[in-house]
Design an enzyme around this catalytic site. Sequence first.
Site, PDB file in Angstrom:
ATOM      1  N   ARG A 239       6.666 -18.442  32.657  1.00 40.74           N
ATOM      2  CA  ARG A 239       6.624 -17.158  31.600  1.00 40.74           C
ATOM      3  C   ARG A 239       6.206 -16.361  32.620  1.00 40.74           C
ATOM      4  NH1 ARG A 239       9.283 -19.709  28.678  1.00 40.74           N
ATOM      5  NH2 ARG A 239       8.661 -20.129  26.309  1.00 40.74           N
ATOM      6  N   GLU A 268      10.241  -8.692  28.347  1.00 38.82           N
ATOM      7  CA  GLU A 268      11.710  -9.018  28.273  1.00 38.82           C
ATOM      8  C   GLU A 268      12.349  -8.402  27.141  1.00 38.82           C
ATOM      9  OE1 GLU A 268      12.122 -13.196  28.845  1.00 38.82           O
ATOM     10  OE2 GLU A 268      11.058 -13.380  30.480  1.00 38.82           O
ATOM     11  N   HIS A 287      16.444 -14.279  32.210  1.00 41.86           N
ATOM     12  CA  HIS A 287      15.922 -15.407  31.634  1.00 41.86           C
ATOM     13  C   HIS A 287      16.845 -16.459  31.170  1.00 41.86           C
ATOM     14  CE1 HIS A 287      12.252 -16.828  28.954  1.00 41.86           C
ATOM     15  NE2 HIS A 287      12.725 -17.990  29.463  1.00 41.86           N
TER      16      HIS A 287
END
Length: 328
Positions: A239, A268, A287
């Site tokens: 993360r 993000e 991601h």
Amino acid sequence: MNKKPVLVYGRLTDDQLAALSRDFELTRFSGTDLANDPAFHEALKDAHGLVGGASLSVTSELLNMAPKLEAIASISVGVDNYPIDELTRRGILLCNTPDVLTETTADTGFLLIMATARRAVELAEFIKRGDWKTSINEAQFGSDVHGKTLGMVGFGRIGAAIARRGALGFGMKILYSNASPKPELETELGAERRELDALLAEADFVCVTVPLTEDTEKLIGAREFSLMKPSAIFVNIARGKVVDEPALIAALKNGEIRAAGLDVFEQEPLPKDSPLPHMNNVVALPHIGSATTETRNAMAQRAVDNITLALKGQRPINLVNEDAWRNT
């Protein structure tokens, strides 16, 4: 017999939606701001189940709108966007999809190791610009991966899968930290357990796979980067908030570490003013850890199976908060 209402806000296939519809009354939602969507709030009043990805942060306010909620099936392995203790107190089951994405996410982690070491993205751009006019020289050299030391910060399913690729495929020495002893993996891979500081000082590649918790937030910061070799490559597929991002940027700019491969970020989508994707020694991905058709479909199917079992009074396949199940 009335069907229990279930709200779906994640990507499911038509077949998966049809399967859920046979047992439950479905309401589908889309959009990026469900937390502030009045229609979603209204639907929560009668919802017995939620099925969706990690894009929605489930808060106390949302839970207060859902007095009948029995279970949440998250299409993700990470559950840092859920208040697990509160869900348990309320008797709400939280399910995730940990095992179906292990190998795909490990592929992404090792892709970042390879791409940063061999400067693949940077040199692909070198060709696109038309700068390849003579044989390459030391200015374009990368570094070997085979035979190097891979330090895994976190050694769960995904960490072990990445280490397996390194040890068995590339003859890498494996170190691990921030995990309980793993004697079976030590035997299988020759892995050695280290304290975090020692691992950072010894590893050629540092790969982070820990979950985001209060203990791991900003686990890797300025002090930790200063302990790494100047030739070290840092990879994060955990993360974004596990890393102090300004400290990472400074370490990359100042040559404290050689390069970074990143699939996750503090914010993000990545803000346009972030310097990270514009740095030659950074490989930045949006991601994509589990983003293959096969894996995302498998994750969605696991979420469908989890919510179906939970709302029929049976134990889900993947249950995060065991205490909520014991107390039902």
